[in-house]
Design a protein around this motif. Structure first.
Motif, short mmCIF file in Angstrom:
data_model
loop_
_atom_site.label_atom_id
_atom_site.label_comp_id
_atom_site.label_asym_id
_atom_site.label_seq_id
_atom_site.Cartn_x
_atom_site.Cartn_y
_atom_site.Cartn_z
N GLN A 284 -6.31 5.01 -2.24
CA GLN A 284 -5.01 5.62 -2.03
C GLN A 284 -4.46 5.25 -0.65
O GLN A 284 -3.26 4.96 -0.49
N MET A 285 -5.34 5.25 0.34
CA MET A 285 -4.92 4.89 1.69
C MET A 285 -4.51 3.43 1.75
O MET A 285 -3.51 3.06 2.40
N ALA A 286 -5.26 2.58 1.06
CA ALA A 286 -4.94 1.15 1.04
C ALA A 286 -3.58 0.91 0.39
O ALA A 286 -2.78 0.09 0.87
N ARG A 287 -3.30 1.63 -0.68
CA ARG A 287 -2.01 1.48 -1.36
C ARG A 287 -0.86 1.94 -0.46
O ARG A 287 0.21 1.34 -0.44
N LEU A 288 -1.10 3.00 0.31
CA LEU A 288 -0.08 3.50 1.23
C LEU A 288 0.18 2.50 2.35
O LEU A 288 1.32 2.20 2.70
N LEU A 289 -0.90 1.94 2.91
CA LEU A 289 -0.77 0.98 4.01
C LEU A 289 -0.04 -0.28 3.57
O LEU A 289 0.67 -0.91 4.37
N ALA A 290 -0.21 -0.65 2.33
CA ALA A 290 0.40 -1.88 1.83
C ALA A 290 1.91 -1.81 1.79
O ALA A 290 2.60 -2.84 1.71
N GLN A 291 2.46 -0.60 1.89
CA GLN A 291 3.91 -0.40 1.78
C GLN A 291 4.65 -0.60 3.10
O GLN A 291 5.87 -0.61 3.14
N SER A 472 8.34 5.53 3.43
CA SER A 472 8.54 4.98 2.09
C SER A 472 9.88 5.45 1.50
O SER A 472 10.52 4.72 0.73
N LEU A 473 10.31 6.66 1.85
CA LEU A 473 11.61 7.16 1.37
C LEU A 473 12.76 6.38 1.99
O LEU A 473 13.76 6.09 1.32
N ARG A 474 12.64 6.07 3.26
CA ARG A 474 13.71 5.33 3.95
C ARG A 474 13.89 3.96 3.30
O ARG A 474 15.02 3.48 3.11
N LYS A 475 12.79 3.32 2.95
CA LYS A 475 12.88 1.96 2.39
C LYS A 475 13.48 1.97 1.00
O LYS A 475 14.03 0.96 0.55
N LYS A 476 13.37 3.11 0.30
CA LYS A 476 13.92 3.18 -1.05
C LYS A 476 15.36 3.67 -1.07
O LYS A 476 16.01 3.64 -2.10
#
Length: 477
Positions: A284-291, A472-476
């Motif tokens: 989960q942390m890896a997926r978050l970092l990838a963003q 992640s919200l700002r990017k979307k």
């Protein structure tokens, strides 16, 4: 009752005591000690009864602390901090520290993680560097002698840890005693974009601005206003300042205090590498970092500024919160010298206001009262934010929430952005709830209880995780 103590059930604490006839001690039902046979136990209702019958306090579960409303682990952590700060070199390693506390290394790691949000090794290094910083600017000792005196085994390890925490060498730090500028060596992956966006959430701010020359902000230093100028060029931060007047207050040199605030403003105390390392074993942390690219978590210049922002931001959108902050600064923040910059009001400035003055600038009656009450608590010494920042996170949240108008969201936001704790979840934050719904692809927004559960995989880096989720919200958008 016997089954409850075999299960170490905390919900029965305060309802009865277990008194062991063979040892003569009394315990809470949740005591972790090995349980005696039922025939060797007396169950008594109150602590007074146990003492009257001649039973002594259990040193493991400390029922006396429980009945005084104190927490055993919290007391142990605070006592440990006092010992480390008195003699940082007395603890050669984590084993030595654990032994001095009378606990196992596993227990010590849990204790420090819960209360300081870092590892025991990081805590020791933090306190050693703090002691070294003080010695560098207050004594003429040789740098190597200072490093050895605070507990480092070699000059190389001292320099490495010092640079990691202060972004400068010990000799450069010593020069802060009599300078009006300094430079910081930034991590290779550092970019200032996120810090500038955070500090300029109010696009028309009266107390800071960003232009082609860099970032400029008015700060309180030694109780007088100072204007700092900060420019980032590649892997170096350049800082110089203007001090329109001098302070009569006996305090640390101006350069030392400005250095502390610049470290906060840029978020250079963020342990990005540890967060990235944990992601290798945490999907989960890896997926978050990838963003996102690495984020260093900027803080407000002072803890009080963060608390003010948090109270202002309660249950309103960012645009309106920024407008209220700007109006507050215009009302109560002095103008610095001949500049057009106002400085963010201090607790003294806000404590002197009347609620009507705030409602006149669109504060609600309740928000005005909460803000003034918090400021008065600081002025009266009831709430010491600087002390909370270097103590227990559990203590900090309790102290903050004891002030009228401060709930869990306000306390935890202040702990993240003002006190620098690394493992906070601001439950109740609308943006966080929305980001988690999107991250986990949930059918509906999670409840407060669900947010606590969904954030657990990111411990002990929930402050960083929260920031990535907000981003992640700002990017979307």
């Amino acid at each position: 009752m016997y089954q409850a103590i075999l299960n170490h059930e905390q919900k029965y604490n305060g309802k009865f005591l277990t008194c062991v006839k063979s040892t003569g001690i009394y315990c809470l039902p949740s005591c972790p000690a090995r349980k005696p046979l039922l025939k060797n136990i007396r169950f008594l209702a109150t602590e007074q009864e146990a003492i009257a019958e001649g039973f002594r306090i259990c040193k493991r579960c400390r029922p006396d602390l429980f009945y005084r409303g104190e927490n055993q682990d919290e007391n142990l952590f605070n006592e440990m901090l006092v010992r480390i700060r008195a003699h940082p070199a007395a603890f050669q390693n984590i084993g030595t520290l654990a032994k001095s506390c009378g606990v196992s290394s596993t227990k010590l790691n849990e204790l420090v993680r819960v209360h300081a949000h870092i590892s025991p090794a990081e805590l020791l290094n933090r306190e050693r560097i703090a002691a070294a910083c003080l010695a560098l600017v207050t004594t003429s000792q040789k740098i190597l002698d200072i490093g050895l005196a605070v507990g480092f085994e070699s000059e190389a390890s001292f320099h490495r840890q010092f640079l990691s925490q202060t972004a400068m060498t010990p000799s450069a730090y010593r020069s802060l005693r009599d300078t009006s500028e300094f430079t910081l060596k930034l991590p290779a992956d550092f970019t200032p974009d996120y810090a500038w966006r955070y500090h300029l959430r109010d696009k028309s701010s009266l107390s800071e601005y960003l232009d082609e020359h860099g970032f400029t902000k008015a700060l309180w230093i030694n109780h007088v206003p100072v204007i700092i100028h900060l420019k980032i060029d590649n892997a170096t931060a350049y800082c110089y300042w203007q001090q329109p007047s001098t302070s009569d207050v006996n305090s640390q040199p101006v350069g030392v205090l400005i250095h502390q605030q610049v470290i906060r403003l840029l978020g250079l105390n963020t342990n990005v590498s540890a967060f990235q390392s944990s992601a290798k074993q945490n999907s989960q942390m890896a997926r978050l970092l990838a963003q996102s690219s690495p984020l260093y978590i900027p803080m407000t210049a002072t803890p009080f500024e963060s608390l003010v922002w948090a109270i202002i931001g309660q249950q309103i959108n960012l645009t309106f919160a920024a407008a209220l902050r700007q109006a507050l600064i215009k009302l109560a923040g002095p103008v610095v010298g001949d500049s057009s910059l106002h400085i963010h009001p201090s607790a003294i400035n806000i404590a002197a206001l009347e609620p009507q003055q705030l409602t006149d600038i669109r504060f609600s009656r309740a928000k005005a009262q909460y803000l003034i009450t918090a400021a008065k608590a600081i002025v009266d010494g009831e709430l010491d934010l600087d002390q909370l920042a270097t103590g227990s996170a559990i203590t900090a949240e309790k102290k903050l929430c004891a002030i009228k108008g401060i709930g869990p969201w306000t306390a935890r936001y202040t702990m993240m952005r003002g006190l620098g704790f690394a493992d906070c979840t601001p439950v109740g934050d609308s943006g966080l709830h929305t980001a988690l719904q999107q991250f986990y692809q949930l059918d509906k927004r999670p409840t407060a209880t669900e947010v606590e559960q969904l954030m657990k995989p990111f411990s002990p880096f929930r402050t960083q995780a929260t920031t990535y989720l907000w981003e992640s919200l700002r990017k979307k958008s």
